[in-house]
Design a protein around this motif. Structure first.
Motif, short mmCIF file in Angstrom:
data_model
loop_
_atom_site.label_atom_id
_atom_site.label_comp_id
_atom_site.label_asym_id
_atom_site.label_seq_id
_atom_site.Cartn_x
_atom_site.Cartn_y
_atom_site.Cartn_z
N ARG A 172 -9.83 5.55 -5.30
CA ARG A 172 -10.08 4.72 -6.47
C ARG A 172 -11.38 5.09 -7.19
N SER B 180 -3.09 3.73 0.28
CA SER B 180 -3.71 3.43 -1.01
C SER B 180 -5.18 3.84 -1.05
N GLN C 284 -8.44 -8.29 -0.07
CA GLN C 284 -7.48 -7.80 -1.06
C GLN C 284 -8.18 -7.44 -2.37
N SER D 214 -8.53 -3.89 -4.87
CA SER D 214 -7.85 -3.96 -6.16
C SER D 214 -8.81 -4.02 -7.34
#
Length: 342
Positions: free
Chosen positions: A242, A278, A180, A184
């Protein structure tokens, strides 16, 4: 507990959709076929702690998936041929394309003989950093580290924390937290932290890459197989959604040059690292098309549709997941019904 409940629900759904005649209740759900996602293909492993088990299927299960696909009326084709085939109005066939991410050494050892036996084309996506041993497979390193260490100090962003690792449940919880964090926080920094701590525990991160992934010589040998195609998978296997614009284009363009250097031709296909929503958006889909890829795949679940011919750098795939290795589950996935109900 939450993970176990999730898998129980998924299995129950697959059992329902695998019932004889289930596909006939909603034939349109099957679309134009399926692009399958694979990673490792190798004999079954039975470790109690195996967080990457979903990425590994047996050669026997791969063969079952091929046979079920053919029995279901799907025509096996190379991924790079799909945009042309889907755009032909007179061609009403349904297709199956098999793809393997990351370039694992077990692909030519265990998967290629199965594909050759059934004369099925397949595509392998390559990451430069893996082939050249400059980037670790963080998920494999994390598994090796958590399996070996009795406890661990890890910084999740608020300072180092002590993680107990006495049981498989504790190890699984720690792995989930690290995974995770990868999605992130700054991915490069987290990968560096995993590698550094692994090295402190006597684990060689790039040695794991070398053990698991084909090198340039092995790729050149495999490239002589007329059934295999190679595609791009970035330079460092980073979440493209990202990263800044400049790095996005460097990762994609660099992977084109790398594949051409490894196997002698420019790749036509591309796979987005991670591939979920994502990690892939409109910017990344456009970047792949602008780079010249004729087809690119996500890992977002779904079957092929006629409209995919209009946006071939955004294809969905269906994972052949190591946690669900049953012939009837493949039939359920090919029906397309699970994805209509998600």
């Amino acid at each position: 507990m939450k993970s176990a409940l999730k898998h129980t629900i998924i299995r129950a759904g697959l059992e329902v959709f695998a019932l004889p005649g289930a596909g006939r209740l909603w034939p349109q759900a099957a679309g134009r076929g399926v692009v399958f996602t694979l990673h490792h293909v190798r004999p079954q492993r039975t470790e109690a702690f195996s967080p990457n088990a979903l990425l590994s299927v047996t050669p026997e299960f791969l063969e079952q998936a091929i046979l079920v696909s053919i029995e279901s009326g799907l025509t096996p084709v190379a991924l790079e041929d799909l945009p042309r085939l889907l755009a032909e109005p007179e061609d009403k066939r349904r297709f199956a394309a098999f793809t393997l991410d990351d370039g694992y050494r077990n692909n030519p050892e265990y998967a290629a003989p199965v594909f050759r036996k059934h004369k099925v084309p397949f595509t392998i996506f390559l990451t430069e950093g893996f082939v050249e041993r400059t980037r670790s497979l963080w998920w494999e390193v994390a598994e090796a580290l958590l399996r070996k260490a009795p406890s661990l100090r890890f910084d999740f962003g608020d300072g180092p924390q002590d993680l107990p690792l006495a049981t498989a449940v504790q190890k699984s919880s720690a792995f989930a937290r690290i995974a995770q964090l990868i999605q992130s926080a700054g991915e490069d920094a987290v990968v560096d932290q995993i590698d550094r701590i692994a090295s402190e525990h006597g684990i060689d991160p790039l040695g794991i890459t070398g053990d698991l992934v084909m090198d340039a010589g092995e790729l050149r040998t495999l490239a002589a197989d007329p059934l295999v195609r190679f595609g791009g998978h970035t330079l460092t296997h980073v979440n493209l959604k990202r990263v800044p614009e400049a790095r996005l284009h460097t990762e994609i363009a660099g992977s084109i040059a790398a594949v051409e250097r490894f196997v002698g031709y420019r790749p036509k296909s591309f796979a987005y690292p991670y591939g979920f929503a994502s990690a892939v958006g409109d910017r990344e889909i456009k970047a792949a098309a602008d780079a010249g890829f004729s087809v690119a795949v996500t890992t977002q679940p779904g079957v092929l549709t006629p409209s995919d011919a209009d946006r071939p750098t955004a294809l969905h795939r269906v994972s052949l997941n190591g946690l669900y290795q049953k012939r009837r589950y493949v039939r359920a996935l090919i029906s397309g019904i699970p994805f209509k109900l998600m």
